[in-house]
Design a protein around this motif. Sequence first.
Motif, PDB file in Angstrom:
ATOM      1  N   ILE A  90      34.161 -28.763 -35.422  1.00 22.04           N
ATOM      2  CA  ILE A  90      33.849 -28.109 -34.147  1.00 22.04           C
ATOM      3  C   ILE A  90      33.619 -26.622 -34.353  1.00 22.04           C
ATOM      4  O   ILE A  90      32.668 -26.041 -33.802  1.00 22.04           O
ATOM      5  CB  ILE A  90      34.989 -28.341 -33.134  1.00 22.04           C
ATOM      6  N   LEU A  91      34.464 -25.987 -35.151  1.00 22.46           N
ATOM      7  CA  LEU A  91      34.340 -24.553 -35.408  1.00 22.46           C
ATOM      8  C   LEU A  91      32.999 -24.233 -36.064  1.00 22.46           C
ATOM      9  O   LEU A  91      32.325 -23.254 -35.690  1.00 22.46           O
ATOM     10  CB  LEU A  91      35.493 -24.079 -36.286  1.00 22.46           C
ATOM     11  N   CYS A 121      39.179 -25.833 -26.855  1.00 23.01           N
ATOM     12  CA  CYS A 121      39.788 -26.247 -28.124  1.00 23.01           C
ATOM     13  C   CYS A 121      41.088 -25.505 -28.411  1.00 23.01           C
ATOM     14  O   CYS A 121      42.023 -26.083 -28.969  1.00 23.01           O
ATOM     15  CB  CYS A 121      38.801 -26.041 -29.265  1.00 23.01           C
ATOM     16  N   SER A 122      41.159 -24.237 -28.032  1.00 15.56           N
ATOM     17  CA  SER A 122      42.385 -23.485 -28.289  1.00 15.56           C
ATOM     18  C   SER A 122      43.544 -24.024 -27.466  1.00 15.56           C
ATOM     19  O   SER A 122      44.695 -24.035 -27.926  1.00 15.56           O
ATOM     20  CB  SER A 122      42.167 -21.999 -27.983  1.00 15.56           C
ATOM     21  N   SER A 181      38.477 -32.634 -37.174  1.00 20.21           N
ATOM     22  CA  SER A 181      37.654 -32.530 -35.964  1.00 20.21           C
ATOM     23  C   SER A 181      37.421 -31.076 -35.590  1.00 20.21           C
ATOM     24  O   SER A 181      36.285 -30.659 -35.306  1.00 20.21           O
ATOM     25  CB  SER A 181      38.323 -33.270 -34.798  1.00 20.21           C
ATOM     26  N   TYR A 182      38.489 -30.284 -35.623  1.00 23.03           N
ATOM     27  CA  TYR A 182      38.348 -28.893 -35.197  1.00 23.03           C
ATOM     28  C   TYR A 182      37.679 -28.025 -36.253  1.00 23.03           C
ATOM     29  O   TYR A 182      37.068 -27.005 -35.917  1.00 23.03           O
ATOM     30  CB  TYR A 182      39.708 -28.336 -34.781  1.00 23.03           C
ATOM     31  N   ILE A 241      42.802 -34.469 -36.483  1.00 22.54           N
ATOM     32  CA  ILE A 241      42.723 -33.291 -35.613  1.00 22.54           C
ATOM     33  C   ILE A 241      42.163 -32.092 -36.376  1.00 22.54           C
ATOM     34  O   ILE A 241      41.248 -31.404 -35.901  1.00 22.54           O
ATOM     35  CB  ILE A 241      44.114 -32.967 -35.035  1.00 22.54           C
ATOM     36  N   ALA A 275      41.209 -34.975 -29.843  1.00 28.66           N
ATOM     37  CA  ALA A 275      40.456 -34.147 -30.785  1.00 28.66           C
ATOM     38  C   ALA A 275      39.117 -34.798 -31.113  1.00 28.66           C
ATOM     39  O   ALA A 275      38.071 -34.115 -31.190  1.00 28.66           O
ATOM     40  CB  ALA A 275      41.269 -33.942 -32.069  1.00 28.66           C
ATOM     41  N   ARG A 308      36.701 -34.178 -28.246  1.00 29.80           N
ATOM     42  CA  ARG A 308      36.102 -32.838 -28.277  1.00 29.80           C
ATOM     43  C   ARG A 308      35.065 -32.716 -29.397  1.00 29.80           C
ATOM     44  O   ARG A 308      34.046 -32.037 -29.236  1.00 29.80           O
ATOM     45  CB  ARG A 308      37.202 -31.776 -28.455  1.00 29.80           C
ATOM     46  N   TYR A 309      35.335 -33.382 -30.523  1.00 25.84           N
ATOM     47  CA  TYR A 309      34.378 -33.357 -31.633  1.00 25.84           C
ATOM     48  C   TYR A 309      33.049 -33.975 -31.211  1.00 25.84           C
ATOM     49  O   TYR A 309      31.980 -33.398 -31.437  1.00 25.84           O
ATOM     50  CB  TYR A 309      34.961 -34.105 -32.833  1.00 25.84           C
ATOM     51  N   HIS A 347      43.950 -27.170 -26.612  1.00 27.17           N
ATOM     52  CA  HIS A 347      44.360 -28.396 -27.290  1.00 27.17           C
ATOM     53  C   HIS A 347      45.150 -28.081 -28.549  1.00 27.17           C
ATOM     54  O   HIS A 347      46.196 -28.696 -28.823  1.00 27.17           O
ATOM     55  CB  HIS A 347      43.125 -29.233 -27.630  1.00 27.17           C
ATOM     56  N   LEU A 348      44.699 -27.105 -29.318  1.00 28.68           N
ATOM     57  CA  LEU A 348      45.385 -26.764 -30.560  1.00 28.68           C
ATOM     58  C   LEU A 348      46.779 -26.186 -30.303  1.00 28.68           C
ATOM     59  O   LEU A 348      47.695 -26.384 -31.107  1.00 28.68           O
ATOM     60  CB  LEU A 348      44.544 -25.760 -31.354  1.00 28.68           C
TER      61      LEU A 348
END
Length: 310
Positions: A221-222, A241-242, A217-218, A214, A119, A122-123, A244-245
């Motif tokens: 990201i959003l 991201c989806s 981070s998301y 997590i 996570a 990705r961030y 990973h989530l």
Amino acid sequence: MEYWNSTLGSGFILMGILNDSGSPELLCATITVLYMLALTSNGLLLLVITMDSRLHVPMYFLLGQLSLMDLLFTSVVTPKALMSFLHSENTISFGGCALQMFLALMLGGAEDLLLAFMAYDRYVAICHPLNYVVFMRPRVCWLLVATAWLLASLSAFVYTLYTMHYPFCMSRKIRHLLCEIPPLLKLACADTSRYELFVYVMGVTFLIPPLVTIISSYALILCTVLRMPSSEGKQKALVTCSSHLTVVGMFYGAATFMYVLPSSLHSPKQDNIISVFYTVVTPALNPLIYSLRNKEVMGALKRVLGKYML
């Protein structure tokens, strides 16, 4: 109450989900198919990430580690459960039980931390793309992975050593798919209330910080994705991201049920279903979730398979 001799020469009886199922043969066949799928999909993903130089980037390096952990995790539990059912021999030695517990705890703990590091990766990639090569340079990636393996190994060693030191009652039946802390403590002929509280506290401590990382981070990201001018960039970021989530939701849902919910809310049947989910189903689905929705991985898979088939 009598104790049985808990030495390396003694053993337990694993009364897993196959023995309690109404259709054990069908369930056995289903688990076998899922295990073969897990071996194949994780093995292919590892091969592709290793062989294709275009995937030698931090995101796929971490994804390769996830596939390795899933491959090992399901192999620690599934073959033993299947062979025990097919040979009608459900015993596992004291040492084998301790080893299985250690490996399962180590691999589960390492995956817990790795998902948080993924996570963070990705961030950085989406929110700080210009600094990505600095923040996620190879040395940092190796340090993150080594940290996950080391902390998980130390935690698993302490838990296993302390759990297996208890004296166990004459009933050696573990009503569970594998040797884990909650079902084993039910066989202990000693007061385990303090230890159960410790397991609960440490479970929360081990799960919550990565989960907070997590979610944070998301969330960031959003916010960044919604400000992107390019619709194509938004779609690519959201797809990655989806995936990973989805994996995070499956893993943390099962882990929370086993190690955070009070023991009063557990039943052998529910625990067995959850154990099959995180030891067999999740390892089979994880690589499919990542690869089928990822054009880079699918392209690399075609290149690698085409190279070996020519």
